[in-house]
Motif scaffolding. Structure first.
Motif, PDB file in Angstrom:
ATOM      1  N   ARG A   1      -4.377   3.979  -2.843  1.00 19.58           N
ATOM      2  CA  ARG A   1      -3.248   3.515  -3.789  1.00 19.58           C
ATOM      3  C   ARG A   1      -2.336   2.273  -3.331  1.00 19.58           C
ATOM      4  NH1 ARG A   1       0.619   8.368  -4.953  1.00 19.58           N
ATOM      5  NH2 ARG A   1       0.473   8.479  -2.784  1.00 19.58           N
ATOM      6  N   VAL A   2      -1.844   1.576  -4.191  1.00 17.19           N
ATOM      7  CA  VAL A   2      -1.082   0.236  -3.940  1.00 17.19           C
ATOM      8  C   VAL A   2      -0.232   0.401  -5.111  1.00 17.19           C
ATOM      9  CG1 VAL A   2      -1.157  -2.078  -3.693  1.00 17.19           C
ATOM     10  CG2 VAL A   2      -2.987  -0.942  -2.805  1.00 17.19           C
TER      11      VAL A   2
ATOM     12  N   ASP B   1       0.873  -1.255  -0.159  1.00 13.46           N
ATOM     13  CA  ASP B   1       0.037  -0.043  -0.268  1.00 13.46           C
ATOM     14  C   ASP B   1       0.858   1.311   0.173  1.00 13.46           C
ATOM     15  OD1 ASP B   1       0.740   0.191   2.803  1.00 13.46           O
ATOM     16  OD2 ASP B   1      -0.948   1.592   2.971  1.00 13.46           O
ATOM     17  N   VAL B   2       0.402   2.402  -0.530  1.00 13.54           N
ATOM     18  CA  VAL B   2       1.021   3.501  -0.637  1.00 13.54           C
ATOM     19  C   VAL B   2       0.499   4.400   0.570  1.00 13.54           C
ATOM     20  CG1 VAL B   2       1.686   5.514  -1.726  1.00 13.54           C
ATOM     21  CG2 VAL B   2       1.333   3.606  -2.953  1.00 13.54           C
ATOM     22  N   SER B   3       1.191   4.918   1.398  1.00 14.03           N
ATOM     23  CA  SER B   3       0.836   5.926   2.578  1.00 14.03           C
ATOM     24  C   SER B   3       1.955   6.895   2.922  1.00 14.03           C
ATOM     25  CB  SER B   3       0.360   5.100   3.815  1.00 14.03           C
ATOM     26  OG  SER B   3       1.549   4.181   4.398  1.00 14.03           O
ATOM     27  N   GLU B   4       2.473   6.751   4.230  1.00 14.15           N
ATOM     28  CA  GLU B   4       3.334   8.038   4.612  1.00 14.15           C
ATOM     29  C   GLU B   4       4.659   7.700   3.838  1.00 14.15           C
ATOM     30  OE1 GLU B   4       2.165   8.734   9.109  1.00 14.15           O
ATOM     31  OE2 GLU B   4       3.529   6.868   8.647  1.00 14.15           O
ATOM     32  N   GLY B   5       5.003   8.878   3.058  1.00 13.47           N
ATOM     33  CA  GLY B   5       6.214   8.843   2.448  1.00 13.47           C
ATOM     34  C   GLY B   5       5.964   8.387   0.952  1.00 13.47           C
ATOM     35  N   GLY B   6       4.677   8.525   0.561  1.00 11.98           N
ATOM     36  CA  GLY B   6       4.200   8.198  -0.783  1.00 11.98           C
ATOM     37  C   GLY B   6       4.931   7.147  -1.459  1.00 11.98           C
ATOM     38  N   ILE B   7       4.651   7.074  -2.965  1.00 12.75           N
ATOM     39  CA  ILE B   7       5.132   6.062  -3.821  1.00 12.75           C
ATOM     40  C   ILE B   7       6.597   5.911  -3.549  1.00 12.75           C
ATOM     41  CG2 ILE B   7       5.688   5.578  -5.954  1.00 12.75           C
ATOM     42  CD1 ILE B   7       2.742   6.781  -6.757  1.00 12.75           C
ATOM     43  N   PHE B   8       7.642   6.901  -3.483  1.00 12.15           N
ATOM     44  CA  PHE B   8       8.904   6.627  -3.168  1.00 12.15           C
ATOM     45  C   PHE B   8       9.019   5.505  -2.012  1.00 12.15           C
ATOM     46  CE2 PHE B   8      12.340   7.543  -0.100  1.00 12.15           C
ATOM     47  CZ  PHE B   8      13.472   7.174  -0.948  1.00 12.15           C
TER      48      PHE B   8
END
Length: 761
Positions: free
Chosen positions: A689-690, A646-653
């Motif tokens: 987002r994932v 999953d996309v969470s803290e820190g984003g996609i990077f």
């Protein structure tokens, strides 16, 4: 905390005797109400029992008016599989094939500041007993930890002690620790949060509830002896704020013995199997006062208890001390007379101390307790357990909220490479190995995934390979910006973490950590968070099975960030189909896809924290319908997916870095299909987002399936053997360099901290 012995007869004869009710946390009107209920002044024991049971921790007197919203909004369809819900020791969910799962998360915040090791250890022990009391075998624990700044002197005292307490107790019990969070923020400096979660399994027919039913049935107290440790501990500590130096004056923190609890677990399970338990309650906050009054209040008769029969480990304890003691590893059961001998024999087999301390009577709604041959408590148990005052605390949207939500310019990095290093090395997102390596993650042999996973996954049925996935999440930063949305975001992330593993989310639990309820700003935050979580549960169609409220989390007048921890339980039919996070499970380059839409959303983000920007703006906006669509996409979708995160803290990077770290691989990313601004594409924290990895031959079919499910999808890039993190052919950073920065932060801060190499402070 303690007061001298006193009897009902003496109370009748001395109606005007002054009593220390204020010192016990009771307000003038509460004391007056107790006198009205009893028709006289209370005895010392009665005053103590009412004070601990009417405390914020035990009675929910400031939160109850808002917690009712959970029940008002839940539907029959949502609750169809719920065997036990709000108000029970733990929620229980029917997961099919005759199996049920129980889980709950609870706070042990203030005791963990006073005595970090024992506070955390007994927090684990208490939540394990909550699960045991439902008739279940505990099978795993998790933890949600929050501390002051990572480099603050007192964090070096508190964090090592708490981590050793969590690991020391859980490891000794033989329970795997399958996940959690560790967060640092200045508002937690004098008030760390230690939230412990436990999950257990049972057969549907083995469900146990806390009630005393059946006239002449016996009340059995078993487990450790009752001592002076923790007199009024959690019930008082959780109902007060901390002032500077106050820790020297507070009641003793409970002292745990995990080996006694391990034996108690096995003893309980054999008692359940033998069918000799009518009702059962663990002894946690408020100790015997809570267990006896709650059992009696929920039964169909009354109860008589003789404190002279209680096994003690301290001489000359008063009735008030015996009732309020929070000594650990104790349970209270109701047993039919014909099963008493069998009950005693099983306890003897396990070398568990046991005593018959009372019986169920035909005096409806009457609890009578004697000590030294005299009556020291005679009261309706319902007034103790169920009729604490319910406060309609004032609440109002703070005057400062609009300014807080005002969008401010985001500091942009001079280079993405420098930004990447700063993010992975930040206390917010650096490696937690220093913490998690102190926990046993694989004991019992049923852990499918734990470390470096979005959710912990356990096999619960060795014949069918059916399993469960559990995740718990919260962001105090998001919640301060918008409490309603912050709670929804916590729910969304926990739900997504479970779904990304390939499990079907089925139930929610929570631990709501807030400041003083006497502060209208805090009560507004609390109300908004409850409504966000309850409405979110309805939108997702899964029930809130239970929870915990922890108020007065502040030092002086400064409350913590509002922190609603939300746990989600999911069911996976075959754990062999679990979708894992790390890349590199196949010997070929993998294609990376991003599911979900990326927007310019930096309010409350880790980037905002890392660069020192003021907490401001709106948090990411989540539409839970998008989360539901994502969950549908992952149901039975393991074919073709080699990894997902999953996309969470820190984003996609951060998501991609965590997927590739430790694999020896590199990645080449092209953000043009994600967002026109590569900074936004990589570091925004938009929800729903994932990142999915797949082999080249499955990429097109996964893209098509996402489109068919109504989930936005874009190709992000691919893996390679370069060992370099590359973006748009303009930014390259060696993975080894990022990994070194990521791994070094916590060891550098805590390896030489006080207590870092010992199990006690």
């Amino acid at each position: 905390m303690t007061v001298h012995n006193d009897t009902v007869a003496a109370a009748v004869d001395s109606p005007d005797q002054e009593q220390p009710y204020a010192q016990l946390g009771l307000k003038d009107d509460e004391y007056a109400r107790i006198r009205e209920i009893l028709g006289r002044r209370p005895t010392d024991a009665e005053l103590t029992v009412y004070s601990v049971m009417w405390s914020e921790h035990c009675s929910y007197k400031s939160s109850k008016t808002h917690l009712r919203y959970f029940g008002e909004t839940a539907t029959e369809q949502m609750n169809a599989k719920l065997l036990a819900g709000i108000g029970e020791n733990a929620g229980v969910v029917d997961i099919g094939d005759g199996n049920a799962v129980t889980f709950r998360v609870e706070s042990h915040n203030h005791p963990s500041y006073v005595e970090p090791y024992q506070g955390a250890a007994t927090g684990v022990g208490g939540i394990v007993r909550d699960v045991m009391a439902m008739g279940a075998r505990p099978i795993a624990v998790m933890d949600q930890l929050r501390f002051g700044p990572a480099d603050a002197p007192d964090t070096k005292r508190v964090l090592p002690g708490v981590v050793h307490g969590v690991g020391g107790y859980g490891n000794s019990l033989g329970l795997p620790n399958i996940g959690g969070e560790t967060v640092f923020d200045a508002t937690y400096a004098g008030n760390p949060l230690v939230n412990a979660l436990c999950v257990g399994t049972l057969k549907v027919e083995d469900l146990k509830l806390a009630f005393a039913s059946g006239v002449d049935n016996k009340v059995m107290l078993f487990g450790s002896r009752t001592g002076l440790d923790g007199i009024g501990g959690v019930s008082v500590l959780a109902s007060e704020t901390f002032e500077d130096g106050a820790e020297r004056k507070l009641p003793a923190v409970q002292v745990g013995d995990p080996f006694a609890e391990k034996v108690l677990i096995e003893c309980c399970l054999e008692l359940y199997s033998a069918g000799v338990v009518v009702g059962i309650q663990d002894l946690g906050g408020a100790g015997l006062a809570c267990a006896t009054s709650e059992l009696a209040a929920s039964g169909d008769g009354g109860m008589r208890v003789n404190l002279d029969a209680v096994p003690l480990r301290a001489a000359e304890m008063s009735a008030a001390e015996i009732l309020a003691s929070e000594s650990q590893e104790r349970m209270c059961a109701v047993v039919t007379p014909e099963n008493v001998d069998k009950f005693l024999a099983i306890c003897e087999k396990w070398d568990v101390t046991v005593a018959e301390i009372g019986e169920v009577t035909d005096e409806k709604d009457r609890l009578v307790i004697t000590h030294n041959g005299e009556v020291v408590l005679d009261a309706p148990p319902s007034t103790i357990a169920d009729e604490a005052p319910v406060y309609e605390r004032p609440y109002a949207r703070p005057d400062w909220q609009d300014d807080l939500q005002r969008e401010r310019p985001v500091t942009r990095p001079d280079s993405l490479a420098a930004a990447f290093k700063a993010i992975v090395a930040s206390p917010a997102l650096c490696s937690r190995d220093y913490i998690t390596q102190q926990y046993d993650r694989y004991v019992r042999g049923n852990t499918v995934q734990a470390q470096y996973a979005d959710s912990g996954v356990l096999r619960i049925d060795e014949e069918t390979s059916r399993g469960v996935a559990i995740s718990a999440d919260a962001s105090g930063r998001y919640t301060k910006l918008d409490p309603n949305m912050g709670a929804r975001l916590a729910l969304a992330e926990a739900y997504r973490n479970v779904a990304v593993a390939g499990a079907t989310p089925v139930a929610i639990t929570n631990c709501l950590n807030f400041g003083s309820p006497e502060n209208p700003d805090v009560m507004w935050q609390f109300r908004e968070a409850v409504h966000g979580l309850a409405d979110g549960a309805v939108e997702l169609g899964i029930p809130v099975s239970g929870g915990n409220v922890s108020f007065y989390n502040q030092t002086g007048d400064e409350p913590i960030l509002p922190t609603p921890v939300v746990g989600v339980l999911g069911v996976i039919d075959d754990v062999h189909e679990t979708i894992r996070r790390p890349l590199g499970s196949v010997d070929e380059p993998e294609t990376l896809l991003v599911l979900g839409e990326t927007r310019d959303e930096f309010g409350g983000s880790i980037w905002q924290e890392v660069v020192g920007d003021e907490l401001s703006g709106l948090p990411p906006q989540v539409d839970l319908a998008n989360e539901a669509r994502l969950a549908d996409f992952f149901q039975g979708a393991s074919a073709g997916i080699t990894a997902a995160h999953d996309v969470s803290e820190g984003g996609i990077f951060q998501a991609v870095f965590e997927m590739v770290q430790g694999t020896g691989r590199g990645v080449e990313l092209d953000t043009t299909g994600i967002h026109e601004d590569e900074f936004v594409a990589l570091l925004s924290e938009s929800a729903s987002r994932v990142v999915v990895a797949t082999t080249k031959d499955h990429a097109d079919s996964l893209v098509q399936r996402a489109q068919d499910a109504g989930v936005p999808v874009a190709v992000l890039g691919s893996t390679n053997d370069s060992g370099v993190f590359s973006v748009n052919d303009t930014t390259q950073v060696a993975m080894a360099e990022l990994e070194q920065a990521w791994a070094a932060t916590l060891p550098d801060l805590f390896s030489h901290a006080v207590g870092a190499n010992s199990v006690v402070e």
